[in-house]
Design a protein around this motif. Sequence first.
Motif, PDB file in Angstrom:
ATOM      1  N   ALA A  27     -10.365  -8.210  -3.817  1.00  0.00           N
ATOM      2  CA  ALA A  27      -9.150  -9.609  -3.513  1.00  0.00           C
ATOM      3  C   ALA A  27      -8.341  -9.762  -4.828  1.00  0.00           C
ATOM      4  O   ALA A  27      -7.204 -10.008  -4.722  1.00  0.00           O
ATOM      5  N   ALA A  30      -5.717  -7.042  -4.682  1.00  0.00           N
ATOM      6  CA  ALA A  30      -4.754  -7.474  -3.646  1.00  0.00           C
ATOM      7  C   ALA A  30      -3.767  -8.468  -4.137  1.00  0.00           C
ATOM      8  O   ALA A  30      -2.576  -8.261  -4.316  1.00  0.00           O
ATOM      9  N   ARG A  31      -4.256  -9.304  -4.840  1.00  0.00           N
ATOM     10  CA  ARG A  31      -3.411 -10.471  -5.580  1.00  0.00           C
ATOM     11  C   ARG A  31      -2.337  -9.830  -6.436  1.00  0.00           C
ATOM     12  O   ARG A  31      -1.035 -10.281  -6.590  1.00  0.00           O
ATOM     13  N   GLU A  34       0.272  -7.909  -4.552  1.00  0.00           N
ATOM     14  CA  GLU A  34       1.196  -8.891  -3.848  1.00  0.00           C
ATOM     15  C   GLU A  34       2.184  -9.113  -4.987  1.00  0.00           C
ATOM     16  O   GLU A  34       3.413  -9.428  -4.781  1.00  0.00           O
ATOM     17  N   ARG A  52      -2.357  -5.658   1.595  1.00  0.00           N
ATOM     18  CA  ARG A  52      -2.985  -5.963   3.047  1.00  0.00           C
ATOM     19  C   ARG A  52      -4.321  -4.878   3.211  1.00  0.00           C
ATOM     20  O   ARG A  52      -5.179  -5.346   3.207  1.00  0.00           O
ATOM     21  N   HIS A  55      -6.950  -6.396   0.671  1.00  0.00           N
ATOM     22  CA  HIS A  55      -7.835  -7.402   1.479  1.00  0.00           C
ATOM     23  C   HIS A  55      -8.597  -7.019   2.431  1.00  0.00           C
ATOM     24  O   HIS A  55      -9.740  -7.770   2.657  1.00  0.00           O
ATOM     25  N   GLN A  58     -11.557  -5.867   0.804  1.00  0.00           N
ATOM     26  CA  GLN A  58     -12.624  -7.103   0.395  1.00  0.00           C
ATOM     27  C   GLN A  58     -13.348  -7.561   1.442  1.00  0.00           C
ATOM     28  O   GLN A  58     -14.570  -7.779   1.528  1.00  0.00           O
TER      29      GLN A  58
END
Length: 313
Positions: A27, A30-31, A34, A52, A55, A58
């Motif tokens: 996670a 992923a952040r 982004e 994606r 995510h 996760q």
Amino acid sequence: MSHAFGNAPSGIMHPPEVRLPGDEHFARRARRLETLAQRQAPLAEFLAFMARLAHAQQAALEQAPPGWQPEPEAFRLALEHGMPPLNAQALQGDIAIRRELEALLDALELHVGEAQRPLIPALRELPEATLKQLVAQLLAGEAGDPQHRGLMPLVAAALQVAWLRLTRELPHAPARPSGEVRTLCPCCGSPPVASVIESDPQCSGVRYLQCGLCATQWYFERSLCSVCEQSGKLGYLSLAPQAGEEEDEATAEVAQAEACGDCGSYLKIFPRALDAEVEPLADDLASLALDLLLGEEKRYRRSGFNPLLIAEG
């Protein structure tokens, strides 16, 4: 070339020598992806897809039960003798990769664009022997045949979930590797994807190598080549802003390549002093321009092991 990596560790500090990945690792990755997608316009679509995918990793980690559960005492002897308890080559036959892959695809299926959508059924229908061959090639760092190269990043993502899941089964972190294997992951024996220099007061200036497979981090001295362990011919290379461009805090190039003139290799290095949110694998993906430049120059070869990029090799 000068570099802004902060100061080397000084005073009395006892930072952990080996750090296992946290439960929210994918996670957090992923952040970061982004954020990087918003900064890197040429790679925005690629990084957004990788976000994606992280995510989905996760979700698979949290929601899918493990396909293979090791015995409670399975890792005791390896930990006692300083051997990687999750050795990638030794355990690849035990991992239930089909189940891990299906869980990943279930989490990803509703979030892929038209360009990636055909990959989902292709992977679901992949013969077992072919899937095992791809696993072996990925863990060996091989690009594989062109026919299946587009499928390999998703298989690699499932492998990352499987091995990170296994780190949760360890009773404690392994000892820092020593001798000939000290540049390899103490958990799974894989090479590092990159290194990060910490800025937190508890471990300020400490460098950790991060595994490209299981995301374990381990302490490694600064100003030593992570391949040959020499220090006499190290240089630090980065991408400078183009003429007329202004470099600000939001777009500054964090990635630098620690390049060794002794063995001709390089590994990316990311100082948190330049960006506290660095995640080595995500930032490696976002700094492909540096790899392309060094590849064109042909002076140094990449040593970083990023399973999601093997298909590019």
